[in-house]
Design a protein around this motif. Structure first.
Motif, PDB file in Angstrom:
ATOM      1  N   LEU A 159      -7.024  16.412 -12.012  1.00 51.49           N
ATOM      2  CA  LEU A 159      -5.723  17.133 -11.535  1.00 51.49           C
ATOM      3  C   LEU A 159      -5.211  15.911 -10.583  1.00 51.49           C
ATOM      4  O   LEU A 159      -5.934  15.151  -9.962  1.00 51.49           O
ATOM      5  N   SER A 160      -3.973  16.161 -10.723  1.00 49.92           N
ATOM      6  CA  SER A 160      -3.035  15.379  -9.549  1.00 49.92           C
ATOM      7  C   SER A 160      -3.304  15.408  -8.187  1.00 49.92           C
ATOM      8  O   SER A 160      -3.876  16.459  -7.739  1.00 49.92           O
ATOM      9  N   ALA A 161      -3.162  14.682  -7.210  1.00 50.66           N
ATOM     10  CA  ALA A 161      -3.197  14.683  -5.750  1.00 50.66           C
ATOM     11  C   ALA A 161      -2.388  15.593  -5.604  1.00 50.66           C
ATOM     12  O   ALA A 161      -3.040  16.520  -4.582  1.00 50.66           O
ATOM     13  N   ALA A 162      -1.485  16.021  -5.827  1.00 56.90           N
ATOM     14  CA  ALA A 162      -0.560  17.190  -5.452  1.00 56.90           C
ATOM     15  C   ALA A 162      -1.031  18.666  -5.750  1.00 56.90           C
ATOM     16  O   ALA A 162      -1.355  19.295  -4.973  1.00 56.90           O
ATOM     17  N   GLN A 163      -1.973  18.520  -6.900  1.00 59.57           N
ATOM     18  CA  GLN A 163      -2.473  19.899  -7.319  1.00 59.57           C
ATOM     19  C   GLN A 163      -3.617  19.975  -6.425  1.00 59.57           C
ATOM     20  O   GLN A 163      -3.842  21.127  -6.041  1.00 59.57           O
ATOM     21  N   ARG A 164      -4.549  18.915  -6.250  1.00 61.48           N
ATOM     22  CA  ARG A 164      -5.663  19.044  -5.320  1.00 61.48           C
ATOM     23  C   ARG A 164      -5.205  19.613  -3.733  1.00 61.48           C
ATOM     24  O   ARG A 164      -5.814  20.161  -3.575  1.00 61.48           O
ATOM     25  N   THR A 165      -4.169  18.990  -3.491  1.00 64.21           N
ATOM     26  CA  THR A 165      -3.638  19.330  -1.971  1.00 64.21           C
ATOM     27  C   THR A 165      -3.271  20.900  -2.077  1.00 64.21           C
ATOM     28  O   THR A 165      -3.389  21.661  -1.238  1.00 64.21           O
TER      29      THR A 165
END
Length: 340
Positions: free
Chosen positions: A84-90
């Protein structure tokens, strides 16, 4: 026996078909992917895949699409899970971290998972076979109305409004509240129900009727907590992929509304060495879901019990992304509930 290149051809057929919903031909494979061989060689590989019933031609002279067996081989060989992208994890941390209680956590979980995967998301309430009573609260609302609150060690909060006879004073409620928590605290749900059934016998006759009424409400709450249930979100995503289903989509929608059926399906899915389960197409036919794939994994609540969460969608789904999303949400959910 399928060669390594044949498996690679199957992989790109699955990926291209998932992306386009169009049958995949040998020429498009050569044009779009770097195999370093001719279209004729790819056609030979595809012929072998067809003999193995891993791909099929939906129309005469068309390209090929994966079969249920082809999807199964693809998933079993899957190694390139896209993180997952950093944005998705955030987004996972922010969206779930804002939840106030278990009900809200699980509601937010399925909404988030359906957004990440564009599938129907499901989460099973924590299994309560070993859950115990953490606290019981009695809250007076009016002279003849009160709320009974039951809290388990898994974080589930069950509230119920009941009518009571006038004249019940705060002193009596305080004594009853103290007796309930000293008697039930730490008990398993089945034991708590048994003890509640005889609670009224420990009070004077003039109070026994009120105690029995309140105890009956708590017994119903205990029994409600013992039932497995699911939270679901994203049914509209299934409707948006209606073209992936033959005939009407309504039997599929009806099937996913049957919680008992879904819980039975969850229970029969065998997890792999990583605790992940994937059931594809015809494997789900006994449950009325023969044109869907189901991806699930486990999460743990504060009581240590393992429950399932996952997604349901058409067999033509992005398995790599969806498996990564389900795993990431499950890990965060376990961490969040474990902190409570």
């Amino acid at each position: 026996m399928v060669s390594e290149r044949g498996l690679d051809v199957l992989r790109v057929i699955v990926q291209d078909y998932v992306a386009s919903r169009e049958p995949v031909g040998s020429k498009s494979i050569v044009d779009r992917h770097s195999f370093g061989v001719s279209a004729a060689t790819i056609r030979n590989d595809m012929a072998l895949l067809e003999e193995e019933e891993l791909i099929a031609a939906p129309h005469t002279s068309s390209g090929r699409i994966p079969t249920d067996k082809g999807y199964r081989v693809f998933v079993n060989q899957l190694a390139d899970l896209r993180p997952l992208s950093a944005a998705q994890r955030t987004a996972i941390e922010k969206f779930l971290g804002a939840s106030a209680d278990l009900d809200e956590v699980l509601g937010r979980t399925v909404r988030l998972l359906s957004q990440l995967t564009h599938q129907v998301a499901l989460v099973q309430y924590p299994s309560l076979t070993r859950s115990r009573i953490r606290h019981v609260e009695l809250v007076r609302l009016t002279a003849t109305r009160m709320m009974t609150v039951l809290i388990t060690d898994t974080g589930r909060v069950e509230q119920r409004l009941i009518d009571v006879a006038p004249g019940i004073d705060e002193e009596f409620l305080d004594r009853l509240r103290t007796r309930l928590n000293s008697s039930l605290g730490g008990l398993a749900l089945a034991e708590a129900a048994e003890r509640l059934a005889t609670l009224a016998n420990k009070f004077p006759p003039e109070q026994a009727s009120a105690v029995k009424h309140i105890a009956t409400s708590l017994i119903e709450q205990v029994l409600a907590n013992r039932q497995d249930k699911l939270v679901m979100a994203g049914a509209a995503n299934l409707v948006r992929t209606e073209e992936d289903f033959t005939g009407s989509i309504y039997p599929v929608l009806e099937a996913i509304e049957e919680q008992v059926t879904l819980l039975r399906l969850f229970g029969e899915m065998e997890p792999d060495q990583n605790g992940f389960s994937v059931s594809i197409g015809s494997e789900n036919a006994p449950f009325g879901l023969g044109e869907t794939s189901v991806l699930t994994t486990g999460y743990t609540a504060s009581g240590g019990e393992l429950s399932r969460l996952g997604v349901i969608g058409p067999t033509r789904m992005d398995y790599s992304n969806n498996i990564a999303a389900v795993r990431a949400v499950a890990r965060y959910l376990s961490r969040l509930l474990g902190e409570e």
